[in-house]
Design a protein around this motif. Structure first.
Motif, mmCIF file in Angstrom:
data_model
loop_
_atom_site.group_PDB
_atom_site.id
_atom_site.type_symbol
_atom_site.label_atom_id
_atom_site.label_comp_id
_atom_site.label_asym_id
_atom_site.label_seq_id
_atom_site.Cartn_x
_atom_site.Cartn_y
_atom_site.Cartn_z
ATOM 1 N N PHE A 81 -8.863 15.610 -0.660
ATOM 2 C CA PHE A 81 -9.029 14.265 -0.325
ATOM 3 C C PHE A 81 -7.527 13.631 -0.499
ATOM 4 C CE2 PHE A 81 -9.721 13.785 -4.930
ATOM 5 C CZ PHE A 81 -9.185 13.019 -5.329
ATOM 6 N N GLU A 82 -7.634 12.465 0.042
ATOM 7 C CA GLU A 82 -6.172 11.580 -0.113
ATOM 8 C C GLU A 82 -6.677 10.414 -0.603
ATOM 9 O OE1 GLU A 82 -2.919 12.576 2.793
ATOM 10 O OE2 GLU A 82 -4.693 13.208 3.788
ATOM 11 N N CYS A 83 -5.612 9.657 -1.029
ATOM 12 C CA CYS A 83 -5.889 8.301 -1.513
ATOM 13 C C CYS A 83 -4.681 7.393 -1.254
ATOM 14 C CB CYS A 83 -6.311 8.370 -3.227
ATOM 15 S SG CYS A 83 -7.016 6.784 -4.032
ATOM 16 N N LEU A 84 -4.941 6.227 -1.053
ATOM 17 C CA LEU A 84 -3.989 5.034 -1.030
ATOM 18 C C LEU A 84 -4.368 4.172 -2.101
ATOM 19 C CD1 LEU A 84 -4.320 4.203 2.983
ATOM 20 C CD2 LEU A 84 -2.400 5.717 1.689
ATOM 21 N N ARG B 173 -7.416 18.299 -9.599
ATOM 22 C CA ARG B 173 -7.765 19.407 -9.088
ATOM 23 C C ARG B 173 -8.138 19.242 -7.781
ATOM 24 N NH1 ARG B 173 -12.730 20.762 -10.970
ATOM 25 N NH2 ARG B 173 -13.721 19.459 -9.111
ATOM 26 N N ASP B 174 -8.926 18.151 -7.254
ATOM 27 C CA ASP B 174 -9.183 18.256 -5.859
ATOM 28 C C ASP B 174 -8.562 17.076 -4.819
ATOM 29 O OD1 ASP B 174 -11.563 19.657 -6.362
ATOM 30 O OD2 ASP B 174 -12.834 18.002 -6.910
ATOM 31 N N GLY B 175 -7.824 16.337 -5.714
ATOM 32 C CA GLY B 175 -6.901 15.452 -4.783
ATOM 33 C C GLY B 175 -5.376 15.757 -4.760
ATOM 34 N N LYS C 112 0.793 -4.220 -10.057
ATOM 35 C CA LYS C 112 -0.462 -3.875 -10.635
ATOM 36 C C LYS C 112 -1.472 -3.206 -9.430
ATOM 37 C CE LYS C 112 -4.606 -5.628 -12.621
ATOM 38 N NZ LYS C 112 -5.459 -6.741 -12.975
ATOM 39 N N ALA C 113 -1.806 -2.098 -9.636
ATOM 40 C CA ALA C 113 -3.181 -1.436 -8.713
ATOM 41 C C ALA C 113 -4.243 -2.446 -8.745
ATOM 42 C CB ALA C 113 -3.446 -0.063 -9.297
ATOM 43 N N VAL C 114 -4.387 -2.834 -7.587
ATOM 44 C CA VAL C 114 -5.771 -3.841 -7.163
ATOM 45 C C VAL C 114 -6.842 -3.194 -6.239
ATOM 46 C CG1 VAL C 114 -4.300 -6.001 -7.933
ATOM 47 C CG2 VAL C 114 -4.464 -5.123 -5.570
ATOM 48 N N VAL D 33 1.005 -1.137 0.003
ATOM 49 C CA VAL D 33 0.027 0.030 -0.175
ATOM 50 C C VAL D 33 0.914 1.266 -0.009
ATOM 51 C CG1 VAL D 33 -1.875 1.359 1.190
ATOM 52 C CG2 VAL D 33 -1.846 -1.061 1.288
ATOM 53 N N ARG D 34 0.597 2.256 -0.698
ATOM 54 C CA ARG D 34 1.103 3.522 -0.979
ATOM 55 C C ARG D 34 0.242 4.610 -1.124
ATOM 56 N NH1 ARG D 34 1.338 5.267 -6.054
ATOM 57 N NH2 ARG D 34 0.939 3.931 -7.586
ATOM 58 N N LEU D 35 0.665 5.753 -0.676
ATOM 59 C CA LEU D 35 0.062 6.962 -1.019
ATOM 60 C C LEU D 35 -0.046 7.116 -2.598
ATOM 61 C CD1 LEU D 35 1.095 9.641 1.726
ATOM 62 C CD2 LEU D 35 -1.230 8.648 1.194
ATOM 63 N N ALA D 36 -1.219 7.796 -3.074
ATOM 64 C CA ALA D 36 -1.392 7.781 -4.379
ATOM 65 C C ALA D 36 -0.709 9.301 -4.796
ATOM 66 C CB ALA D 36 -2.699 7.975 -4.893
ATOM 67 N N THR D 37 -0.383 9.490 -6.013
ATOM 68 C CA THR D 37 0.152 10.458 -6.500
ATOM 69 C C THR D 37 -0.432 10.975 -7.797
ATOM 70 O OG1 THR D 37 1.481 9.550 -8.124
ATOM 71 C CG2 THR D 37 2.549 9.806 -6.037
#
Length: 160
Positions: free
Chosen positions: A52-55, A43-45, A62-64, A6-10
């Protein structure tokens, strides 16, 4: 079999996030209701004032899955919390630990950020309810969700 990571999204993950949002909507039989675009998510992330943030959960490169969240605030606690807006793992990856990894990473972030709680909402028919309960989440039966949107929101806002 190796566990998912798991990682923080960019900002580079925006197309993947939108693809997973559409996967969640299809799972909920709401595919026709996704209005978000890559530009909205960018724009919003990842803009000047992130909302917002996203993991991202990955397995074998591969992103699952993903977890999209934001900070909330409890006036009673006098502290922030994390609100999990969406959690979704692709069907063929649901036994790889990705969902648990995403929730664990959120719990770690909540503690690192001195949050009082981690909250989420789940549809009453969703089999993931059992998953959340096994992790220690409790159904808050005394609180009922309410929402206003669309024309009703516009009508209320335009009252003199």
């Amino acid at each position: 079999m190796p566990e998912s990571s798991v990682r923080l999204a960019t900002a580079d993950d925006v197309p993947t996030i939108l693809r997973l949002i559409k996967g969640l909507a299809a799972f909920e039989d709401l595919g026709d209701q996704v209005k978000a675009t890559e530009a909205d998510l960018l724009r919003d992330g990842f803009g000047a004032q992130p909302r917002f943030e996203c993991l991202i959960a990955e397995h074998a490169g591969k992103a699952v899955g993903f977890a999209l969240f934001f900070h909330s605030y409890s006036t009673f606690e006098g502290r922030t919390g994390l609100y999990l807006e969406d959690l979704f793992v692709l069907e063929d990856a649901r036994e790889l630990g990705a969902g648990r990894g995403l929730i664990r990473a959120l719990a770690q972030l909540a503690l690192e950020r001195d949050c009082a709680r981690l909250e989420l909402s789940v549809l009453d028919w969703n089999p993931a309810r059992g998953f959340y309960q096994k992790l220690g989440f409790q159904h808050n039966e005394e609180w009922l969700p309410y929402r206003i949107k669309g024309q009703a929101l516009e009508n209320l806002a335009s009252e003199a």
